[in-house]
Design a protein around this motif. Structure first.
Motif, short mmCIF file in Angstrom:
data_model
loop_
_atom_site.label_atom_id
_atom_site.label_comp_id
_atom_site.label_asym_id
_atom_site.label_seq_id
_atom_site.Cartn_x
_atom_site.Cartn_y
_atom_site.Cartn_z
N CYS A 121 47.53 31.47 70.87
CA CYS A 121 47.51 31.52 69.42
C CYS A 121 48.14 32.71 68.92
CB CYS A 121 46.10 31.62 69.00
SG CYS A 121 45.07 33.14 69.33
N SER A 122 48.69 32.69 67.84
CA SER A 122 49.51 33.66 67.36
C SER A 122 49.34 33.68 65.63
CB SER A 122 50.99 33.63 67.94
OG SER A 122 51.49 32.73 67.48
N GLY A 123 49.77 34.92 65.08
CA GLY A 123 49.68 34.95 63.62
C GLY A 123 49.87 36.39 63.16
N GLY A 124 49.37 36.44 61.70
CA GLY A 124 49.46 37.79 61.19
C GLY A 124 49.75 37.68 59.85
N ARG A 125 49.89 38.82 59.17
CA ARG A 125 50.19 38.94 57.66
C ARG A 125 51.68 38.73 57.40
NH1 ARG A 125 47.74 40.13 53.29
NH2 ARG A 125 45.77 40.14 54.46
N TYR A 126 51.76 38.00 56.26
CA TYR A 126 53.13 37.89 55.60
C TYR A 126 53.02 38.06 54.30
CZ TYR A 126 51.17 33.05 55.60
OH TYR A 126 50.52 31.71 55.13
N ASP A 127 53.22 38.97 53.65
CA ASP A 127 53.15 39.33 52.31
C ASP A 127 54.31 39.04 51.40
OD1 ASP A 127 50.61 39.84 52.53
OD2 ASP A 127 50.76 42.30 52.40
N ASN A 128 55.52 38.59 52.01
CA ASN A 128 56.71 38.15 51.33
C ASN A 128 57.15 36.84 51.36
OD1 ASN A 128 56.84 41.31 50.77
ND2 ASN A 128 57.98 41.37 52.64
N LEU A 129 56.59 36.03 52.15
CA LEU A 129 56.90 34.81 52.28
C LEU A 129 56.99 33.70 51.12
CD1 LEU A 129 58.36 32.79 54.36
CD2 LEU A 129 55.97 32.36 55.20
N THR A 130 55.85 33.81 50.45
CA THR A 130 55.71 33.21 49.43
C THR A 130 56.49 33.24 47.95
OG1 THR A 130 54.03 34.26 48.19
CG2 THR A 130 53.25 32.43 49.66
N ASP A 131 56.96 34.77 48.22
CA ASP A 131 58.07 35.38 47.19
C ASP A 131 59.36 34.55 47.40
OD1 ASP A 131 58.72 37.00 45.08
OD2 ASP A 131 59.56 38.32 46.44
N ARG A 132 59.71 34.18 48.61
CA ARG A 132 60.86 33.42 48.61
C ARG A 132 60.66 32.00 47.96
NH1 ARG A 132 61.78 34.42 55.05
NH2 ARG A 132 60.98 36.63 55.39
N TYR A 133 59.81 31.63 47.65
CA TYR A 133 59.56 30.41 46.86
C TYR A 133 59.27 30.49 45.48
CZ TYR A 133 60.12 28.11 51.35
OH TYR A 133 60.75 27.94 52.78
N GLY A 134 59.39 31.95 44.86
CA GLY A 134 59.21 32.07 43.79
C GLY A 134 57.73 32.77 43.18
N ARG A 135 56.88 33.04 44.11
CA ARG A 135 55.75 33.24 43.71
C ARG A 135 55.09 34.30 44.62
NH1 ARG A 135 50.06 30.09 43.73
NH2 ARG A 135 48.70 31.08 42.49
N SER A 136 54.77 35.60 44.22
CA SER A 136 54.31 36.64 45.34
C SER A 136 53.01 36.36 45.46
CB SER A 136 55.01 38.06 44.48
OG SER A 136 55.06 39.15 45.45
N LEU A 137 52.71 36.28 46.75
CA LEU A 137 51.06 36.39 47.02
C LEU A 137 50.79 37.24 48.52
CD1 LEU A 137 49.88 32.96 46.37
CD2 LEU A 137 49.11 34.91 45.18
N PRO A 138 50.10 37.94 48.42
CA PRO A 138 49.55 38.37 49.83
C PRO A 138 48.89 37.61 50.61
CG PRO A 138 47.87 39.30 48.29
CD PRO A 138 49.01 38.47 47.53
N ALA A 139 49.50 37.19 51.81
CA ALA A 139 48.85 36.02 52.66
C ALA A 139 48.85 36.56 54.19
CB ALA A 139 50.06 35.04 52.58
N THR A 140 47.91 35.85 54.87
CA THR A 140 47.74 35.99 56.41
C THR A 140 47.44 35.03 56.81
OG1 THR A 140 46.47 37.07 58.15
CG2 THR A 140 45.51 36.83 56.07
N GLY A 141 47.46 34.45 58.15
CA GLY A 141 47.11 33.16 58.92
C GLY A 141 47.35 33.30 60.51
N PHE A 142 47.07 32.22 61.02
CA PHE A 142 47.54 32.12 62.36
C PHE A 142 47.28 30.88 62.79
CE2 PHE A 142 43.58 31.15 64.54
CZ PHE A 142 42.73 31.39 63.58
N SER A 143 48.08 30.36 63.90
CA SER A 143 47.84 29.03 64.54
C SER A 143 47.66 28.97 66.06
CB SER A 143 49.15 28.30 64.26
OG SER A 143 50.12 28.65 64.81
N PHE A 144 46.97 27.95 66.35
CA PHE A 144 46.84 27.60 67.90
C PHE A 144 47.75 26.81 68.49
CE2 PHE A 144 42.61 28.48 66.41
CZ PHE A 144 41.99 29.32 67.36
N ASN A 145 48.36 27.14 69.59
CA ASN A 145 49.48 26.17 70.29
C ASN A 145 48.46 25.50 71.01
OD1 ASN A 145 51.05 25.12 72.49
ND2 ASN A 145 52.62 26.78 71.79
#
Lengths: 220, 430
Positions: free
Chosen positions: B297-321
């Protein structure tokens, strides 16, 4: 099982050099001293296991986690480009990866004017990358051994191969024209093992760092 | 040329697989177990599409994943489309463009498959099965800690006993590498050496520069800054770059929210790791199980990603392989994911109505039941039931005669009244 540390080592001289170096930091395997045809040796008290494999297979065993650590020449690592940690240069097994050509061709040959050359080698990936970076098109001929023969019989004009003392090149009337890389043996580590067994592995890396000198050695 | 039908392998492109019932049941088990976990933590599902417009998708992907993307020409739109190599940017796009009116925080989860090109080598998977969560609108260290706790709970739920969660903070290395007064080619060499934790090459490269000693020491320390919690103190002693120290503080705050035992037994740190996805901005983590060299599994914080689609939001998450989990837990899943069918119904003669009625009654009572529709002796039917994972064989004559109930495992037999069975008066729990 999971508290054992497994090494993949290339059969032959590098294995001897590796065990000698490991001996200096207290990692030994008495079982290995006895003559046998076994491929796996164990030190049960200390929970070390050693596998004797082909040099070119060492990165594969380590990448897949069958071995936690391995020792392998940098030439193999450059050629295979696997996703591994290489924390330490062990400084033995020194040699160079070079471009060589017959003496007669060398006279009056200017590497700057090469184009569409034919090169025989055991290292097609390194060779392709090296010449591509120089903008030279190459026809690669992959061979599995006796590379020096290729220019003598007209299979290729040039070769890319390892030299340590240069004896074989000289005997076959070849001269080195360019050095692609300097090669020594490296300690490699599986990415997950480094994390899951970090106490033992950190210790090994740290101890080896203390005994590996600054001098590079040719293994003969 | 006719396709080669003689070997099954020749029918499939490299890096994809067919999963037969035994393995498929395990994948189902992993998916269902993790979905339940996500649901219990209050995450709601989203289902993004398989195809995306390449330019839109690429806005959310780093260069690493961009080069691994499968892309096609869309005959209906004249644009290039792609099969996504990562679901997180899709969820970020959805949140930024379609969920503006919902209150924050948003807890979303997904399961799905992605495709990634890999280096040409036999046996490497190009199709990945993922199950993951994304949490938008919260930026405190407590939230990062909660993601880690959730990943650990997920690993335990699917049956992992030994595991390691390796924590990093991407801003730590970024800060140390930032603004180095060195040529790009030298920085590339440094990154390459850091990636391989190759102290020897790092030393050699730095020897060619006239970097000030403090910054040199920082760089030289990076390949060895992995291990237990003691690593954080070691880093504290060496690192001077202000932003790197902030990253370290942030990591400490996150750990502060974790149980001490948890940290001691399951958490390791790697401050020198420069792998990872380019959209990460803070604490990241990867989970490892013994015996497998890839993260489960892997993941982490990504605070700039939604900004690339026009809305700035702090975010975090992870996924299992899921395929890596399957590989690591294959044997222990034999028991957990084993799928038995309760009853195989056997009836001789032309009138199959009694068998149909019993099958319906069994299913209504919550049992799984299939009918043996081949004309064959009961011994063969029993052998079939054994091979195909049935628990019982029911041999029916008609409504008046008692039904023979055979336990497939040991062949033991009892008889049950037909009417009792049809009315649900029976017990198959044994």
């Amino acid at each position: 099982m999971s508290d054992w540390i497994t090494f993949a080592l290339p059969k032959g001289r590098i294995m001897e050099d590796s065990m000698e170096l490991f001996g200096q930091i207290g990692i030994t395997c008495p079982e290995m001293a006895k003559p046998s045809r076994k491929l796996v040796f164990e030190n049960r008290e200390e929970k070390f296991r050693f596998m004797a494999v082909r040099a070119t297979d060492v990165p594969t065993y380590v990448e897949y986690g069958c071995a936690d650590l391995g020792v392998v020449g940098r030439d193999t690592l450059l050629e295979q480009g696997k996703d591994l940690y290489e924390p330490l240069d062990l400084k033995f097994g020194y040699c160079r990866l070079v471009v060589a050509e017959p003496k007669e061709l060398c006279q009056g040959d200017d590497p700057a004017s090469w184009s569409n050359i034919r090169v025989a080698t055991k290292y097609p990936n390194i060779t392709e990358r090296y010449f591509a970076a120089k903008g030279i098109q190459v026809e690669l001929i992959k061979l599995y051994g006796s590379i020096e023969l290729a220019p003598l019989v007209g299979l290729s004009e040039r070769i890319v191969d390892l030299v340590s003392t240069g004896g074989t090149m000289k005997a076959n009337n070849l001269v080195e024209v360019e050095t692609i890389a300097e090669v020594t043996s490296r300690l490699i580590v599986n990415r997950a093992s480094l994390k899951t067994k970090h106490r033992r592995i950190s210790r090994i890396i740290h101890d080896l760092e203390q005994v590996v000198g600054d001098e590079v050695r040719i293994s003969t | 040329m006719k396709p080669n039908m003689t070997t099954p392998e020749a029918l499939l492109p490299k890096g994809v697989k067919d999963f037969l019932p035994r393995k498929a049941a395990k994948i189902d088990y992993l998916t269902d177990t993790l979905k339940t976990l996500f649901h219990q933590w209050g995450f709601r599902p989203v289902v993004p599409p398989l195809l995306e417009n390449l330019d839109v998708l690429e806005a959310g992907l780093g260069s690493g994943l961009q080069s691994q993307t499968f892309r096609f020409d869309d005959r209906q739109g004249g644009r290039l489309v792609a099969v996504t190599p990562d679901i997180t940017p899709q969820v970020a796009r959805i949140v930024a463009t379609r969920m503006q009116d919902l209150p924050l925080p948003l807890r979303l989860c997904y399961t799905g498959r992605v495709l990634r090109h890999t280096e040409q080598q036999a046996g490497k998977d190009r199709e990945l099965f993922q199950a993951g969560v994304e949490l938008f609108g919260l930026d405190s260290p407590e939230v990062d800690a909660e993601m880690i706790v959730m990943a650990i709970e997920g690993l335990r739920r699917v049956g992992a006993e030994e595991f390691t969660i390796d924590l990093g903070q991407v801003e730590f290395v970024r800060a140390i590498l930032h603004d180095l007064p060195l040529a790009d080619s030298v920085i590339d060499d440094l990154r390459e050496a850091l990636m391989r934790k190759d102290s020897s090459s790092l030393k050699a490269t730095l020897a060619r520069t006239d970097l000030e000693p403090q910054r040199r020491d920082e760089l030289l320390a990076l390949p060895r800054l992995f291990g237990g919690i003691e690593i954080l103190e070691k880093a504290e002693e060496i690192v001077v770059t202000p932003r790197a120290r902030e990253a370290l503080d942030n990591l400490r705050q996150v750990i502060g929210h974790l149980d001490k035992d948890l940290v001691e037994n399951y958490i390791t740190f790697d401050l020198g790791e420069i792998r990872g996805l380019d959209y990460h901005t803070g604490v990241t983590f990867q989970g490892y199980l013994p015996g497998i060299g890839r993260a489960v599994c892997s993941g982490g914080r990504y605070d700039n990603l939604t900004d690339r689609y026009g809305r700035s939001l702090p975010a975090t998450g992870f996924s299992f392989n899921l395929l890596n989990l399957l590989f690591a837990l294959d044997q222990s899943l034999d028991r957990r994911a084993e799928q038995m069918t309760d009853v195989l119904l056997y009836q001789e003669g032309e009138n199959k109505v009694p068998a149909q009625r019993l099958a319906r009654a069994l299913r209504e009572n919550g049992f799984s039941a299939a009918r043996d529709m081949l004309k064959r002796p009961m011994e063969e039917s029993l052998a079939y039931a054994r091979q195909m994972n049935y628990r019982y064989l029911m041999a029916i004559t008609d409504e008046q005669q008692p039904v023979r109930l055979l336990t497939v495992k040991d062949g033991s037999e009892q008889t049950v009244d037909f009417t009792d069975l049809e009315n649900g008066h029976f017990d198959l729990s044994g």
